[in-house]
Design an enzyme around this catalytic site. Structure first.
Site, mmCIF file in Angstrom:
data_model
loop_
_atom_site.group_PDB
_atom_site.id
_atom_site.type_symbol
_atom_site.label_atom_id
_atom_site.label_comp_id
_atom_site.label_asym_id
_atom_site.label_seq_id
_atom_site.Cartn_x
_atom_site.Cartn_y
_atom_site.Cartn_z
ATOM 1 N N ASP A 92 0.850 -1.184 0.000
ATOM 2 C CA ASP A 92 0.000 0.000 0.000
ATOM 3 C C ASP A 92 0.892 1.242 0.000
ATOM 4 O OD1 ASP A 92 0.922 0.249 2.589
ATOM 5 O OD2 ASP A 92 -0.967 -0.318 3.525
ATOM 6 N N ASP A 267 -7.875 -7.317 0.984
ATOM 7 C CA ASP A 267 -6.922 -7.502 2.081
ATOM 8 C C ASP A 267 -7.600 -7.058 3.364
ATOM 9 O OD1 ASP A 267 -5.556 -4.832 3.382
ATOM 10 O OD2 ASP A 267 -6.347 -4.446 1.378
#
Length: 372
Positions: A92, A267
């Site tokens: 990320d 996720d």
């Protein structure tokens, strides 16, 4: 662009199953990515994670840039070698953690300036620096643009400002990323729950052009129903021939509902976080192993599972470990939970391929309702 290819093998309504192909391996979709926040899926070895069927894991830019530092990971050969995971890794951008964990000094057009939650040191994270950390230093396979994720609730004006800043940052990330043969770049749709803002965000991202597209700014407090209402329209705004990734989601029912609406990747911290706190996820919903009713239960969590943690240990033993504060309890429940989430995704993929995702969705919800 990159060497990422996305093949859709079957569809059932908006749901689709297929394969994302990257240089380090294939990712079967819909896919759940266990969180390897600080270069580890908490409490598990990479061998245990691989045994669950996970094709890809997620690493966290914010945590790794602070400790051990992205430069140190690079000196040690990159994130894959550092943690001994040779399959694909998605990182990320660091934006969400900057907003949620640190003491932010300011968000400007240029960057986010923040103070570390570890030692208070000041850091500046620009879109360009986020790309450098992820692509050049950590060496991730899927790189996420830096975006501004606003706290919930947000009014339309605040949501619009963050969405448009994220769009400008997306263009800067694309420029910084350039052309790479082995790595992919995803853009992130923002706009909170506002349909017009989501559409504007999607149009801007598609104009820039990305290998895949994420839906950001959900699972931040709006609740399951509101999230599903956004997913009724938001995924279809993104290109059908590219992977769609719903960030930070979620509970098993969230995954089923999101796949039904056209999402391919997920996720969430939930499997390992729950495991560390004595909670196991099952086909009948979550089970709290702290509960005294399990003290004499000789049955395993799932005797039909391929996962040793699910199959080979009694609930009584797991209850004992949890009540005693034994580390093995956290390991076994985390392992079980990750394996359960991966098994859920496998069943979803099979259901889509067989043209019975609608039936699977109904059966799954009925199983949860029967347990409550």
């Amino acid at each position: 662009m990159s060497t990422l290819t996305f093949r859709i093998d079957a569809t059932d309504g908006a749901a689709r199953t297929g394969v994302i192909v990257l240089s380090r391996g294939e990712i079967r979709t819909p896919a759940f990515m266990p969180l390897g926040t600080s270069a580890t899926v908490k409490a598990l070895t990479v061998e245990q994670v691989r045994s669950t069927g996970a094709d890809i894991i997620l690493g966290n830019t914010y945590h790794l840039m602070l400790r051990p530092t992205a430069e140190r990971v690079a000196r040690l050969g990159g994130l894959h070698r550092f943690m001994r995971w040779e399959r694909p890794i998605l990182t990320d951008s660091g934006g969400f953690q900057v907003m949620s964990l640190s003491k932010i000094s300011k968000v400007t057009e240029e960057a986010v300036t923040f103070h570390s939650h570890i030692d208070g040191a000041q850091h500046v994270l620009t879109p360009e620096r986020s790309i450098e950390i992820q692509a050049d230093l950590l060496g991730s396979d899927i790189v996420m643009q830096l975006d501004e994720c606003v706290a919930w609730p947000a009014d339309e004006a605040r949501a619009a400002a963050a969405m448009r800043l994220s769009g400008r940052w997306a263009a800067r990330c694309k420029l910084a990323f350039g052309t790479r043969e082995r790595q992919a770049l995803f853009g992130i749709q923002q706009g909170v729950t506002f349909e017009a803002l989501r559409r504007e965000s999607a149009e801007r991202l598609v104009e820039i052009g990305f290998d895949g597209y994420a839906l950001g700014g959900l699972a931040v407090g709006e609740g399951h129903q509101a999230m599903c209402e956004v997913l009724d329209f938001a995924p279809a705004m993104l290109p059908a021939d590219r992977p769609r990734y719903l960030m930070g989601v979620g509970k098993p029912i969230d995954l089923v509902e999101a796949v039904w609406r056209g999402v391919d990747m997920f996720d969430c911290v939930l499997p390992t976080r729950s495991g560390r706190h004595g909670q196991a996820w099952t086909w009948a919903g979550p089970v709290n192993l702290k509960n005294a009713r399990f003290a004499d239960d000789a049955e395993p969590l799932d005797g039909a599972s391929d996962c040793p943690a699910s199959r080979d240990y009694s609930k009584a033993y797991l209850h004992h470990l949890v009540k005693s504060g034994e580390i093995l309890g956290q390991v076994l429940l985390s392992w079980h939970n990750v394996a359960f989430f991966e098994a859920l995704m496998a069943r979803i993929r099979d259901a889509i391929a067989a043209g019975r995702m609608g039936a699977f969705r109904s059966e799954f919800k009925a199983g949860l309702d029967a347990a409550t």
